[in-house]
Write an enzyme that holds these catalytic residues in place. Structure first.
Site, PDB file in Angstrom:
ATOM      1  N   ASP A  17      -1.787  -6.577   6.290  1.00 36.58           N
ATOM      2  CA  ASP A  17      -1.532  -5.539   5.276  1.00 36.58           C
ATOM      3  C   ASP A  17      -0.531  -5.927   4.182  1.00 36.58           C
ATOM      4  O   ASP A  17       0.348  -5.122   3.832  1.00 36.58           O
ATOM      5  CB  ASP A  17      -1.063  -4.239   5.961  1.00 36.58           C
ATOM      6  CG  ASP A  17      -2.113  -3.635   6.885  1.00 36.58           C
ATOM      7  OD1 ASP A  17      -3.191  -4.222   7.028  1.00 36.58           O
ATOM      8  OD2 ASP A  17      -1.831  -2.578   7.479  1.00 36.58           O
ATOM      9  N   LYS A 115      -9.298  -1.577   7.955  1.00 35.71           N
ATOM     10  CA  LYS A 115      -9.066  -0.614   9.043  1.00 35.71           C
ATOM     11  C   LYS A 115      -8.531   0.686   8.474  1.00 35.71           C
ATOM     12  O   LYS A 115      -7.973   0.717   7.376  1.00 35.71           O
ATOM     13  CB  LYS A 115      -8.083  -1.200  10.064  1.00 35.71           C
ATOM     14  CG  LYS A 115      -6.737  -1.492   9.435  1.00 35.71           C
ATOM     15  CD  LYS A 115      -5.791  -2.178  10.395  1.00 35.71           C
ATOM     16  CE  LYS A 115      -4.506  -2.524   9.706  1.00 35.71           C
ATOM     17  NZ  LYS A 115      -3.800  -1.361   9.126  1.00 35.71           N
ATOM     18  N   CYS A 160       1.842  -1.767  12.085  1.00 36.47           N
ATOM     19  CA  CYS A 160       0.593  -2.515  12.244  1.00 36.47           C
ATOM     20  C   CYS A 160       0.789  -3.852  12.956  1.00 36.47           C
ATOM     21  O   CYS A 160      -0.038  -4.246  13.768  1.00 36.47           O
ATOM     22  CB  CYS A 160      -0.091  -2.689  10.905  1.00 36.47           C
ATOM     23  SG  CYS A 160      -0.730  -1.109  10.312  1.00 36.47           S
TER      24      CYS A 160
HETATM   25  C1  VGL Z   1       0.950   0.890   8.118  1.00 30.72           C
HETATM   26  C2  VGL Z   1       1.807   3.004   8.137  1.00 30.72           C
HETATM   27  C3  VGL Z   1       0.613   3.513   7.677  1.00 30.72           C
HETATM   28  C4  VGL Z   1       1.183  -0.576   8.347  1.00 30.72           C
HETATM   29  C5  VGL Z   1      -0.250   1.382   7.667  1.00 30.72           C
HETATM   30  O1  VGL Z   1       0.446  -1.396   7.766  1.00 30.72           O
HETATM   31  O2  VGL Z   1       2.109  -0.910   9.118  1.00 30.72           O
HETATM   32  N1  VGL Z   1       1.967   1.705   8.365  1.00 30.72           N
HETATM   33  N2  VGL Z   1      -0.408   2.687   7.440  1.00 30.72           N
END
Ligand code: VGL
Ligand code: ZN
Length: 214
Positions: A17, A115, A160
């Site tokens: 991410d 995702k 994540c």
């Molecule tokens: C994430 C919060 C919401 C992450 C993704 O990538 O850690 N955290 N969505």
């Protein structure tokens, strides 16, 4: 701690991410989020197998505070599968915020795994959505390709990256977190909990400069 400082054919780098919304200026900015990019770009060149994940939510996603009247970001609520933290709207499919950071460079990446695309289920882990049941397909992909050890880097360490590493071990993969190539959101003690939880589950830590070629 414990991980061999050598990458092999069975090793994969999972870049989690590294998207605009998790970097400074983004909707759910992680402090120093973009500071991981130089190390990750070096890692991406050192590994033979590289996988990227991309948080990829539809508008109106269950994890958005804006989807729940009267709720605010960072509160938790009960949803069909249990507790869910609410976030500012982030990583909306097709938005600039959902794009990878422009300085991220992983030209040899073999898979981009998206995702969190089901409106009613959030997904922190790259393996299972937050109902802990719906698989993303990553385990099958890794097994089919003989990739048995995962090195994890990216954002956010306490969400994540954490849940991906824990699921990896639970599914029988080895997991190694590249510590200096991650940053945490760190709300409500989540970073300390992450360290304790990963330690208890045999997830290893390594520094990127202990990896040959980094
Ligand atoms: C994430 C919060 C919401 C992450 C993704 O990538 O850690 N955290 N969505
Ligand atoms: Zn998200």
């Amino acid at each position: 701690m414990g991980a061999q400082a050598q990458t092999y054919e069975r090793d994969a780098l999972l870049i989690v991410d590294v998207q605009n919304d998790f970097c400074p200026g983004g909707a759910l900015a992680v402090a120093g989020g973009d500071a991981v990019i130089p190390a990750i770009n070096r890692l991406a060149r050192a590994f033979r197998h590289v996988i990227l994940t991309q948080d990829w939510h539809p508008q109106g996603h269950v994890s958005f505070a804006s989807s729940h009247a009267g709720s605010r970001p960072f509160e938790t609520i009960d949803v069909a599968y249990g507790r869910q933290t609410l976030w500012p709207d982030h990583c909306v499919q097709g938005s600039d915020g959902a794009d990878f950071h422009p300085r991220l460079s992983a030209p040899n990446a073999e898979l981009i795994l998206r995702k969190g695309f089901r409106r009613e289920i959030d997904s922190y882990s790259a393996f299972f959505e937050n109902d802990r049941e719906t698989p993303t397909g990553l385990a099958g992909y890794l097994r089919d390709r003989g990739l048995s050890r995962l090195f994890l880097a990216g954002l956010a360490l306490d969400f994540c990256v954490r849940f991906s590493a824990e699921d990896a071990v639970r599914l029988g993969f080895e997991a190694v977190v590249v510590e200096d190539a991650c940053r945490a959101i760190d709300r409500d003690n989540s970073l300390a909990e992450t360290r304790a939880s990963l330690g208890a589950r045999q997830v290893a830590w390594i520094a990127s400069d202990a990896i040959p070629g980094c």
